[in-house]
Design an enzyme around this catalytic site. Structure first.
Site, PDB file in Angstrom:
ATOM      1  CD  GLU A 142     -26.624  -6.617 -10.852  1.00  0.00           C
ATOM      2  OE1 GLU A 142     -26.177  -5.531 -11.276  1.00  0.00           O
ATOM      3  OE2 GLU A 142     -26.565  -7.673 -11.509  1.00  0.00           O
ATOM      4  CB  CYS A 153     -20.295  10.907   1.939  1.00  0.00           C
ATOM      5  SG  CYS A 153     -21.222   9.754   2.953  1.00  0.00           S
ATOM      6  CB  CYS A 156     -18.781   6.916   4.694  1.00  0.00           C
ATOM      7  SG  CYS A 156     -19.989   6.098   3.642  1.00  0.00           S
ATOM      8  CD  GLU A 308     -30.778  -8.664 -13.441  1.00  0.00           C
ATOM      9  OE1 GLU A 308     -29.800  -8.415 -14.184  1.00  0.00           O
ATOM     10  OE2 GLU A 308     -31.230  -7.843 -12.626  1.00  0.00           O
ATOM     11  CD  GLU A 356     -29.603  -1.902 -18.266  1.00  0.00           C
ATOM     12  OE1 GLU A 356     -30.550  -2.710 -18.335  1.00  0.00           O
ATOM     13  OE2 GLU A 356     -28.814  -1.848 -17.309  1.00  0.00           O
ATOM     14  CD  GLN A 357     -32.071   3.929 -26.387  1.00  0.00           C
ATOM     15  OE1 GLN A 357     -32.234   3.842 -27.590  1.00  0.00           O
ATOM     16  NE2 GLN A 357     -31.735   5.057 -25.812  1.00  0.00           N
TER      17      GLN A 357
HETATM   18  C1  GLA Z   1     -27.648  -6.007 -14.096  1.00  0.00           C
HETATM   19  C2  GLA Z   1     -28.809  -5.303 -13.448  1.00  0.00           C
HETATM   20  C3  GLA Z   1     -29.962  -5.072 -14.369  1.00  0.00           C
HETATM   21  C4  GLA Z   1     -29.476  -4.619 -15.707  1.00  0.00           C
HETATM   22  C5  GLA Z   1     -28.508  -5.627 -16.260  1.00  0.00           C
HETATM   23  C6  GLA Z   1     -28.001  -5.255 -17.621  1.00  0.00           C
HETATM   24  O1  GLA Z   1     -27.686  -7.358 -14.025  1.00  0.00           O
HETATM   25  O2  GLA Z   1     -29.264  -5.965 -12.306  1.00  0.00           O
HETATM   26  O3  GLA Z   1     -30.790  -4.091 -13.812  1.00  0.00           O
HETATM   27  O4  GLA Z   1     -28.867  -3.371 -15.551  1.00  0.00           O
HETATM   28  O5  GLA Z   1     -27.410  -5.703 -15.415  1.00  0.00           O
HETATM   29  O6  GLA Z   1     -27.131  -4.175 -17.591  1.00  0.00           O
END
Ligand code: GLA
Ligand code: GLA
Length: 665
Positions: A142, A153, A156, A308, A356-357
């Site tokens: 992402e 910075c 940049c 995802e 992200e627990q």
């Molecule tokens: C995004 C990221 C993942 C994860 C999810 C959930 O899609 O790519 O690594 O962090 O969000 O937060």
């Protein structure tokens, strides 16, 4: 089709891996995506690479005949690297370092980071180039997530000066093209040009609205290009290692800082991360999700993956609602309907530690398969029954909505009217088209228009004579064009062109705009061919010249003047919408326009809350009907169909269970 999950073996004891893979296999999952944040494990010290653990999970996966999407781990630069080279960190609009503790803490323009990235990517490429189980690579993760496309910075700053110099050659040219005469902002040299960060008369976020809009737009383009260059470096390194399988990157849906129409050309296929259970914007998550699916298909004009896919409740500091039983299945069908032929669920099992627990997956924290696991398994079984159809069919649309990142950036910086929201307008028009039972593409102006019957350009402001010419040819040969308010007004430098509106499109629309009203939240009444409507956000006041008036204002000081017009060009038509409407309003207007243009709906009876999308294979049309509601619905069918998944005949009124789906042909 690919059916898998995002897996983090490095988060679990090795003694658990076999059980995980066994359970995956049992659920019909055939692919895992791995390693995108594991740099600190792969290279614990500078130049010391350890792929032992990764080799072991890869070979275990192979023993289960599973396929692998291997990722480069550059989204999470290790601490040893950041300590050695703190200049890699991004800086925010106030000049503060965006420090360690999360991820994506690097600047795309850092030459040092470029070098270290090359080394880790090359080490992985060399090591894994011959593994047959690796069917694709994902670069990084992402790009731009957590607002990281735009950095302020000194690297940049230097890179921006260079970018501008390449574009404008000499500084006088830049000053002139961007209008630096305003507030006496003439720059003496490219080196002296600033990044549009914190300044006086700031608004939030810092820098917004105050700077020269042309310089700001160039900065947005530059920042997007910087990601492009960084990403291309990774593609080149992997290809030079001899890697031949497809390379992709996981795009984001409601994300606007990266010109994905440009970035897509590095990849063999697009993938994206789809979380229907978190609404990103002020509109419902489902309609936004359909829009985002169609955008993703449009970036390359081909099928894509969901890298995802939501498979449980999401959350960082608190949890969002858990998907109702049936929703994971429904959203999977929705993805496939819009053109996905790869689905990987995020994530296999929620982590016991880290940020992200709370982000759930197919399993629960205790690693026990329960309802969501069974739902994924069942969905996979069903999809395998229609695998051949998914492979052979495509989403074909006769109508498209034109999208543009230049316009996104320009409209967001100076948004015309208080509640003007470019993405929301695009999204509303797109959803209004889907509501008619029509497929809709979302593409940019580089598309070959000849495959469409109708082209809609909402607020296409940054444009050119070339665009107008392309649309004229399309209309002359019988196409229908719809252009809306705030179109044709600005040149490529984000300057108002000074032409009578709608500027570049004036001749095409056969009208002139003689006044306008930024009405914000105070709607005006309109009456016309599709009945009564409410005009929102903006009202152009038109002189119709040679066009026909098909709706007019019935209040305001422009009562009685035209609001929607139609002009004949060759064998085709050009409509102008002088105002913004709601989803129902656009739907009514576009129903009229598309039926005149001869577009065929996939199914006649429309039921609220039910989405329909068609995938075609030759002359066969497979209609995906998806009930987005938690209650049963009844869909009227005008003839007898076969339901593909259950292989049964359906006719009359078809009942769909809560979140139920059917694929009929
Ligand atoms: C995004 C990221 C993942 C994860 C999810 C959930 O899609 O790519 O690594 O962090 O969000 O937060
Ligand atoms: C003030 C300033 C002008 C102009 C207007 C409109 O009056 O003196 O230069 O900026 O506001 O913003």
């Amino acid at each position: 089709m690919i059916f898998g999950t995002d897996y983090y073996p490095e988060h679990w004891p090795e003694t658990r891996w076999d059980e995980d893979l066994r359970l995956m296999k049992e659920a019909g999952l055939d692919t895992i995506r791995i390693a995108e944040f594991a740099w600190s494990i792969m290279e614990p010290e500078e130049g010391i690479f350890d792929f032992g653990w990764l080799d072991r999970i890869v070979s275990l996966a192979e023993s289960y005949s599973m396929k692998i999407v291997m990722c480069t781990p550059t989204a999470a630069p290790p601490k040893w690297l950041m300590d050695k080279h703190p200049e890699i960190y991004q800086k925010d609009e106030y000049g503060n370092v965006r420090g360690f503790g999360s991820r994506r803490h690097y600047c795309f323009n850092s030459p040092v980071f470029m070098e270290y990235s090359k080394k880790i990517v090359k080490a992985m490429g060399d090591h894994y180039k011959d593994f047959k189980s690796i069917i694709a690579w994902q670069l990084d993760n992402e790009y731009g997530c957590h607002n990281t496309v735009r950095c302020y910075c000194s690297d940049c700053s230097k890179a921006f000066s260079k970018w501008l110099e390449e574009k404008y050659s000499n500084i006088e040219n830049m000053n002139e093209k961007l209008g630096m005469a305003f507030w006496g902002q003439h720059y003496p040299s490219f080196e002296s040009v600033i990044l549009p960060a914190h300044t006086t008369c700031d608004n939030k976020p810092a820098g917004m609205y105050a700077h020269n809009p042309g310089l700001y737009l160039d900065y947005c383009r530059f920042a997007s290009d910087s990601v492009y260059d960084y990403s291309l470096m990774q593609v080149d390194v992997l290809r030079n290692c001899g890697i031949e399988v497809p390379i992709t990157h996981n795009f984001m849906g409601s994300f606007f800082d990266l010109d994905y129409y440009k970035l897509q050309d590095q990849f063999e296929f697009i993938s994206w991360d789809c979380y229907p259970n978190i609404a990103h914007g002020p509109f419902s998550s489902l309609s936004e999700v359909s829009f985002n699916h169609d955008k993703m298909r449009g970036y390359k004009n081909k099928k894509y993956w969901v890298m995802e896919h939501c498979s449980g409740q999401n959350g960082w500091n608190y949890m969002h609602k858990t998907p109702d039983p049936g929703q994971i299945r429904l959203w999977t069908y929705q993805s496939v309907a819009h053109g996905a032929d790869g689905i990987l669920y995020f994530r296999w099992r929620p982590c016991l530690f880290g940020t992200e627990q709370y982000w759930h997956g197919i399993l629960d924290h205790d690693g026990i398969p329960r309802q969501r696991y069974e739902e994924v398994k069942e969905t996979g079984k069903e999809l395998r029954r229609i695998d051949r159809i998914i492979d052979e069919s495509e989403v074909v649309s006769e109508i498209c909505v034109i999208n543009s990142f230049d316009n996104e950036w320009s409209h967001t910086y100076q948004k015309h009217s208080e509640n003007f929201d470019y993405n929301k307008i695009l999204h509303t028009v797109h959803n209004a088209i889907l509501d008619l039972g029509l497929n809709c593409d979302v593409v940019d102006m580089n598309i070959d228009l000849s495959k469409y019957k109708v082209v809609v350009l909402p607020a296409y402001n940054i444009s050119s004579d070339k665009d107008a010419e392309k649309l004229r040819k399309f209309a002359e040969s019988g196409g229908t064009v719809v252009i809306t308010f705030r179109s044709g007004n600005r040149d490529e430098f984000n300057k108002i062109n000074g032409f009578t509106l709608p500027g570049y499109f004036k001749e095409l629309c056969g009208i002139e705009v003689i006044n306008y009203d930024a009405i914000g939240e105070n709607p005006r009444k309109v009456s016309g061919i599709t009945g009564e409507l409410l005009a929102n956000t903006w009202c152009d006041v038109l002189n119709p010249l040679e066009s026909n008036v098909i709706a007019e204002y019935t209040d305001g000081f422009y009562k009685g003047s035209p609001c929607i017009t139609r002009n004949s060009i060759g064998k085709g038509s050009v409509y102008y919408f002088a105002a913004d409407f709601d989803r129902e309003g656009y739907s009514g207007l576009l129903e009229h326009i598309t039926s005149v243009a001869g577009l065929e709906k996939c199914i006649q009876g429309r039921v609220r809350g039910v989405e329909t999308v068609v995938r075609s294979s030759g002359s066969e049309k497979y209609i995906f009907i998806m009930n987005q509601l938690p209650t049963p619905v009844y869909v009227p069918l005008e003839r007898k169909y076969t339901e593909l998944v259950e292989n049964r005949s359906v006719s009359g009124t078809m009942r769909l269970e809560p979140y139920g789906t059917a694929v009929i042909y």
